[in-house]
Scaffold this motif. Sequence first.
Motif, short mmCIF file in Angstrom:
data_model
loop_
_atom_site.label_atom_id
_atom_site.label_comp_id
_atom_site.label_asym_id
_atom_site.label_seq_id
_atom_site.Cartn_x
_atom_site.Cartn_y
_atom_site.Cartn_z
N MET A 1 -8.78 4.85 3.47
CA MET A 1 -9.78 4.48 4.43
C MET A 1 -9.57 3.06 4.87
O MET A 1 -10.21 2.14 4.43
N THR A 2 -8.63 2.92 5.66
CA THR A 2 -8.35 1.58 6.14
C THR A 2 -9.44 1.15 7.10
O THR A 2 -10.16 1.95 7.66
N SER A 3 -9.55 -0.14 7.30
CA SER A 3 -10.58 -0.64 8.20
C SER A 3 -10.28 -0.22 9.61
O SER A 3 -9.14 0.00 10.00
N PRO A 4 -11.33 -0.08 10.47
CA PRO A 4 -11.11 0.42 11.82
C PRO A 4 -10.17 -0.40 12.65
O PRO A 4 -9.58 0.10 13.59
N SER A 5 -10.00 -1.66 12.32
CA SER A 5 -9.16 -2.52 13.15
C SER A 5 -7.73 -2.61 12.67
O SER A 5 -6.93 -3.34 13.21
N THR A 6 -7.37 -1.83 11.65
CA THR A 6 -6.03 -1.91 11.10
C THR A 6 -5.00 -1.36 12.07
O THR A 6 -5.08 -0.21 12.50
N PRO A 7 -3.99 -2.12 12.47
CA PRO A 7 -2.96 -1.62 13.39
C PRO A 7 -2.06 -0.64 12.68
O PRO A 7 -1.83 -0.74 11.48
N MET B 1 -8.80 14.05 8.56
CA MET B 1 -8.75 15.27 7.75
C MET B 1 -9.14 14.98 6.30
O MET B 1 -9.80 15.78 5.65
N ALA B 2 -8.74 13.81 5.81
CA ALA B 2 -9.07 13.44 4.44
C ALA B 2 -10.56 13.17 4.28
O ALA B 2 -11.17 13.55 3.27
N ILE B 3 -11.17 12.50 5.25
CA ILE B 3 -12.60 12.19 5.12
C ILE B 3 -13.43 13.47 5.20
O ILE B 3 -14.50 13.57 4.58
N VAL C 1 -4.96 10.07 -1.16
CA VAL C 1 -4.46 10.05 0.22
C VAL C 1 -4.85 8.75 0.92
O VAL C 1 -4.02 8.05 1.52
N PHE C 2 -6.13 8.41 0.83
CA PHE C 2 -6.60 7.17 1.45
C PHE C 2 -5.93 5.95 0.83
O PHE C 2 -5.60 4.99 1.53
N ILE C 3 -5.75 5.98 -0.48
CA ILE C 3 -5.18 4.82 -1.16
C ILE C 3 -3.72 4.61 -0.76
O ILE C 3 -3.28 3.48 -0.52
N THR D 1 -9.89 0.98 -10.89
CA THR D 1 -9.02 0.06 -10.16
C THR D 1 -7.61 0.07 -10.73
O THR D 1 -6.62 0.13 -9.99
N LEU D 2 -7.49 0.00 -12.05
CA LEU D 2 -6.17 -0.02 -12.68
C LEU D 2 -5.58 1.39 -12.78
O LEU D 2 -4.37 1.56 -12.69
N GLY D 3 -6.44 2.38 -12.96
CA GLY D 3 -5.93 3.74 -13.10
C GLY D 3 -5.31 4.28 -11.82
O GLY D 3 -4.31 5.00 -11.86
N LEU D 4 -5.88 3.93 -10.68
CA LEU D 4 -5.41 4.46 -9.40
C LEU D 4 -4.46 3.52 -8.67
O LEU D 4 -3.97 3.86 -7.58
N VAL D 5 -4.17 2.37 -9.24
CA VAL D 5 -3.31 1.40 -8.55
C VAL D 5 -1.91 1.93 -8.23
O VAL D 5 -1.30 1.49 -7.25
N PRO D 6 -1.35 2.90 -8.99
CA PRO D 6 -0.01 3.40 -8.60
C PRO D 6 0.03 3.98 -7.19
O PRO D 6 1.06 3.88 -6.51
N PHE D 7 -1.06 4.58 -6.73
CA PHE D 7 -1.06 5.13 -5.37
C PHE D 7 -1.03 4.02 -4.32
O PHE D 7 -0.38 4.16 -3.28
N TYR D 8 -1.73 2.93 -4.59
CA TYR D 8 -1.69 1.80 -3.67
C TYR D 8 -0.29 1.20 -3.61
O TYR D 8 0.24 0.92 -2.53
N VAL D 9 0.33 1.03 -4.77
CA VAL D 9 1.67 0.46 -4.82
C VAL D 9 2.69 1.41 -4.19
O VAL D 9 3.63 0.97 -3.52
N LEU D 10 2.48 2.71 -4.38
CA LEU D 10 3.36 3.68 -3.72
C LEU D 10 3.30 3.50 -2.21
O LEU D 10 4.33 3.53 -1.53
N GLY D 11 2.09 3.31 -1.68
CA GLY D 11 1.96 3.07 -0.25
C GLY D 11 2.69 1.82 0.19
O GLY D 11 3.27 1.77 1.28
#
Length: 377
Positions: A1-7, A55-57, A89-91, A196-206
Amino acid sequence: MTSPSTPHTAPPASPTGIPADASAAPTVPAPRDAVVEQRPARRRRDPFFDNAKFMAIVLVVAGHSIVNLRDVRAAHALYMFVYTFHMPVFIVITGYFSRNFTFSGRKAQKLIVNLGVPYVVFETAYSTYHWAVGHSKFEISILDPYYLTWFLMALFLWRLSTPVWQQIRWPVLAAVLISLLSAMTALPGELEMHRTLGLVPFYVLGLVLKPEHFEMLKRPVARVLGGITLVLALAFTYLFADRHMTTEWMYWRDGNADMHVNNLVGSGMRLGLLVGAGILVFAFLTMVPARQTWFTNLGATTLYAYLLHGFATKLMEYMGWYDTPFLHTLPGIAVTALTGAVLATILCTPPVRWLMHWALEPDMSWAFVPLRRPKSV
């Protein structure tokens, strides 16, 4: 869920890879009347990512809509299936668009405005809402996220850590190890540290994904394999996981001790969830249209649907509407999930954005010092 202004696309580079103003040779200044102000072209959003977010939301809101109907096996299995990958997906997408995050310029200010301010607003709003219906004493804890606001807190911390991950040789491996080790520790509840620490691999994958990786997901063969993967995963959830696995694993909010397993079993479960969720994320993305669709523009405002839909789902819970017998049937589950999907769509529309932009996209320019321009040499 990126912010609406994210390019959604990177700015074009020169053939040499060096910014145009740095690679151009010195030229004789043109006459003043010949100087034309050049405004940078607006970067075009990639419809693929907006489609994916919409689709994710829809899955998020539909999943939250049937959370109290899990006494029906089909609803429980569907809930577990969706919860395995809908937030990852969002992360992943958020991590992908955070690759260029630094503390330079206005990016730190945007982080505060786009995540910090909405977090405070909705943490206060949900806590007050919960108190108003008599479910708790009046208490607002900024460091202890309530309900949906955990994602904003986690995303704020993940984005702050971006420069650190970019200095590590094998960032995904490091993130996985941190995720597994964090579950072996009794972390405090503040800041949603387990999540925060448990799901951080998805953020780093992105962070490490590149445009060509997403291009591979748009191929016809990938779409076929992705569809088969999703069907098999849903069948597996219905036949096995629904009976032998608690949904608490999907929330990532407790350590191994709180899940009443030893560290060996807990690490195995979490590693399996990380791998399984990662596979389902890519399988889901193969189903996403790459072209402009009727819902593409709605995908730019999914944060509105995420933060606002909880008032409706909580209202149903507070008012006891989930006790209606019809809802605990297969047609009732379908109607409830469909209602959640419609609600998600409505909350992404321009009128809602116009009404609520003060809370999710506030003008906070008055709160920051003017940006200092570098002195010319």
